[in-house]
Design an enzyme around this catalytic site. Sequence first.
Site, mmCIF file in Angstrom:
data_model
loop_
_atom_site.group_PDB
_atom_site.id
_atom_site.type_symbol
_atom_site.label_atom_id
_atom_site.label_comp_id
_atom_site.label_asym_id
_atom_site.label_seq_id
_atom_site.Cartn_x
_atom_site.Cartn_y
_atom_site.Cartn_z
ATOM 1 N N ASP A 1 0.850 -1.202 0.000
ATOM 2 C CA ASP A 1 0.000 0.000 0.000
ATOM 3 C C ASP A 1 0.878 1.242 0.000
ATOM 4 O O ASP A 1 1.721 1.407 0.877
ATOM 5 C CB ASP A 1 -0.926 -0.008 1.229
ATOM 6 C CG ASP A 1 -2.111 0.920 1.045
ATOM 7 O OD1 ASP A 1 -1.897 2.107 0.720
ATOM 8 O OD2 ASP A 1 -3.253 0.455 1.217
ATOM 9 N N TYR B 1 -13.195 5.015 -13.615
ATOM 10 C CA TYR B 1 -13.235 3.984 -12.555
ATOM 11 C C TYR B 1 -14.047 2.762 -13.012
ATOM 12 O O TYR B 1 -13.600 1.616 -12.875
ATOM 13 C CB TYR B 1 -13.851 4.619 -11.302
ATOM 14 C CG TYR B 1 -14.001 3.709 -10.109
ATOM 15 C CD1 TYR B 1 -12.928 3.452 -9.253
ATOM 16 C CD2 TYR B 1 -15.235 3.122 -9.810
ATOM 17 C CE1 TYR B 1 -13.082 2.632 -8.143
ATOM 18 C CE2 TYR B 1 -15.391 2.305 -8.703
ATOM 19 C CZ TYR B 1 -14.310 2.065 -7.870
ATOM 20 O OH TYR B 1 -14.471 1.254 -6.766
ATOM 21 N N LYS C 1 -12.837 -1.080 -13.625
ATOM 22 C CA LYS C 1 -13.468 -2.185 -12.894
ATOM 23 C C LYS C 1 -14.095 -3.202 -13.857
ATOM 24 O O LYS C 1 -14.099 -4.403 -13.589
ATOM 25 C CB LYS C 1 -14.521 -1.646 -11.914
ATOM 26 C CG LYS C 1 -13.930 -0.817 -10.778
ATOM 27 C CD LYS C 1 -12.978 -1.639 -9.916
ATOM 28 C CE LYS C 1 -12.525 -0.922 -8.666
ATOM 29 N NZ LYS C 1 -11.586 -1.697 -7.861
HETATM 30 N N1 LIG Z 1 -15.869 0.625 -0.037
HETATM 31 C C1 LIG Z 1 -16.768 0.239 -0.913
HETATM 32 O O1 LIG Z 1 -17.978 0.199 -0.624
HETATM 33 C C2 LIG Z 1 -16.338 -0.204 -2.284
HETATM 34 C C3 LIG Z 1 -17.312 -0.297 -3.276
HETATM 35 C C4 LIG Z 1 -16.943 -0.751 -4.541
HETATM 36 C C5 LIG Z 1 -15.638 -1.113 -4.781
HETATM 37 N N2 LIG Z 1 -14.691 -0.990 -3.806
HETATM 38 C C6 LIG Z 1 -13.324 -1.419 -4.122
HETATM 39 O O2 LIG Z 1 -12.760 -2.106 -3.023
HETATM 40 C C7 LIG Z 1 -11.352 -1.849 -2.956
HETATM 41 C C8 LIG Z 1 -10.975 -1.273 -1.605
HETATM 42 O O3 LIG Z 1 -11.683 -0.072 -1.416
HETATM 43 P P1 LIG Z 1 -11.734 0.716 -0.036
HETATM 44 O O4 LIG Z 1 -13.097 1.292 0.055
HETATM 45 O O5 LIG Z 1 -11.198 -0.113 1.052
HETATM 46 O O6 LIG Z 1 -10.742 1.932 -0.393
HETATM 47 P P2 LIG Z 1 -9.576 2.662 0.443
HETATM 48 O O7 LIG Z 1 -9.300 3.938 -0.276
HETATM 49 O O8 LIG Z 1 -9.938 2.727 1.887
HETATM 50 O O9 LIG Z 1 -8.338 1.667 0.285
HETATM 51 C C9 LIG Z 1 -7.647 1.550 -0.921
HETATM 52 C C10 LIG Z 1 -6.166 1.458 -0.599
HETATM 53 O O10 LIG Z 1 -5.462 1.255 -1.827
HETATM 54 C C11 LIG Z 1 -4.234 1.973 -1.736
HETATM 55 N N3 LIG Z 1 -3.717 2.203 -3.087
HETATM 56 C C12 LIG Z 1 -4.341 2.868 -4.092
HETATM 57 N N4 LIG Z 1 -3.552 2.882 -5.177
HETATM 58 C C13 LIG Z 1 -2.406 2.222 -4.856
HETATM 59 C C14 LIG Z 1 -1.218 1.904 -5.553
HETATM 60 N N5 LIG Z 1 -1.038 2.278 -6.822
HETATM 61 N N6 LIG Z 1 -0.267 1.208 -4.913
HETATM 62 C C15 LIG Z 1 -0.436 0.796 -3.630
HETATM 63 N N7 LIG Z 1 -1.542 1.079 -2.920
HETATM 64 C C16 LIG Z 1 -2.508 1.790 -3.528
HETATM 65 C C17 LIG Z 1 -4.585 3.243 -0.996
HETATM 66 O O11 LIG Z 1 -3.441 3.846 -0.396
HETATM 67 C C18 LIG Z 1 -5.593 2.737 0.037
HETATM 68 O O12 LIG Z 1 -4.964 2.464 1.267
HETATM 69 C C19 LIG Z 1 -11.053 -0.915 -4.130
HETATM 70 O O13 LIG Z 1 -10.660 -1.692 -5.225
HETATM 71 C C20 LIG Z 1 -12.386 -0.259 -4.398
HETATM 72 O O14 LIG Z 1 -12.495 0.189 -5.727
HETATM 73 C C21 LIG Z 1 -15.007 -0.525 -2.561
#
Ligand SMILES: NC(=O)c1ccc[n+]([C@@H]2O[C@H](COP(=O)([O-])OP(=O)(O)OC[C@H]3O[C@@H](n4cnc5c(N)ncnc54)[C@H](O)[C@@H]3O)[C@@H](O)[C@H]2O)c1
Length: 315
Positions: A39, A174, A178
């Site tokens: 991360d 996005y 996805k």
């Molecule tokens: N939270 C939701 O309801 C939701 C809904 C749909 C999809 N998602 C997907 O679930 C996954 C996690 O989402 P989340 O809500 O926990 O988001 P979040 O932003 O809390 O966590 C994402 C993490 O990815 C890290 N990151 C991003 N780009 C990076 C890179 N190039 N290298 C290393 N680290 C990197 C960020 O630093 C962050 O800590 C994502 O793929 C998101 O698209 C989440």
Amino acid sequence: MTDMSLEGRVAIVTGGGRGIGKAISEAFSKQGAAVIVADSGGDIDGANENATIAENVAKALPGPAQAFSQSVASPEAANELIEMAVTEFGGIDIIVNCAAILRDGLVFKGSTADWDAVIENNLSAAFYLIRAATPVMRQQFKDNRGEGDAYNWGRILNLGSTAGLYGNFGQANYASAKAGLFGLMRITALEMARSQVTCNYVAPFAHSRVTDIIEPANDEQAEYKDRAMRVSPDHVANFISYLCSSKAGDVTGQVFGVRGREVFLFNQPRPIETISQAGKDWTIDELASAVDSNFKEQFTKLETDLEAFNTEPIV
Ligand SMILES: NC(=O)c1ccc[n+]([C@@H]2O[C@H](COP(=O)([O-])OP(=O)(O)OC[C@H]3O[C@@H](n4cnc5c(N)ncnc54)[C@H](O)[C@@H]3O)[C@@H](O)[C@H]2O)c1
């Protein structure tokens, strides 16, 4: 009794320092896996990277763990990650592609820089890591890593989004990334089946910093946010743990969703109706009439994922 069913297995969790990825890192570690928390710790748009995010999570895990704090969005980083897994922990069994950034903007206003950044970060990074991991996983299968049925397998998970399956306003880049992860998942599942490596797509719904920053523009979005805030990411981690267990060795190529204690299996695009005529080409009028009478009733509704999942979560 502690479930140590992942003992001896090695996992890389991209985005493993926050939100859903952090919950997955913790779940894997509790089950005995060695975990690389990959991360870069940036803001939601990817700016201002912060190495302490991955380091702190890796330090706090109960089992063997390493932090990888560079961005995973380059072929070099992907190769370094796999090298780290092999050198530090002796192999690679589980890849979770969870890292993602957001740079929303309506399609008619979208910038090329944002498009490129989101595709590189959210889609290409997953390809780089799968490409770096799969030759090692194939070789591990040939070598019968761990012997017997305990280790000769692998698991690859692409964390997708219903935005990529339904669509959502302002998320062209996005949602395209996805949706791309869906195609990448299918190809990986097909090509790795012979090596006993599964690949699945999981669309999560959970409370994270991403849901925290939603600024509701209407009552429907306010309700969505309120519901999302009540859903723990641990439910997603729990389902991913199941997919990584020996019970799910024949579960591959599928699209799931997890929202609290609800787990969804999504269908995948297949022809649901056919019109055809032999011997001559269709005229425009013939097509219009055949589409009206045979297809229209079955058209996919133009609704967003927010509208489709506008129901009370079970938590
Ligand atoms: N939270 C939701 O309801 C939701 C809904 C749909 C999809 N998602 C997907 O679930 C996954 C996690 O989402 P989340 O809500 O926990 O988001 P979040 O932003 O809390 O966590 C994402 C993490 O990815 C890290 N990151 C991003 N780009 C990076 C890179 N190039 N290298 C290393 N680290 C990197 C960020 O630093 C962050 O800590 C994502 O793929 C998101 O698209 C989440």
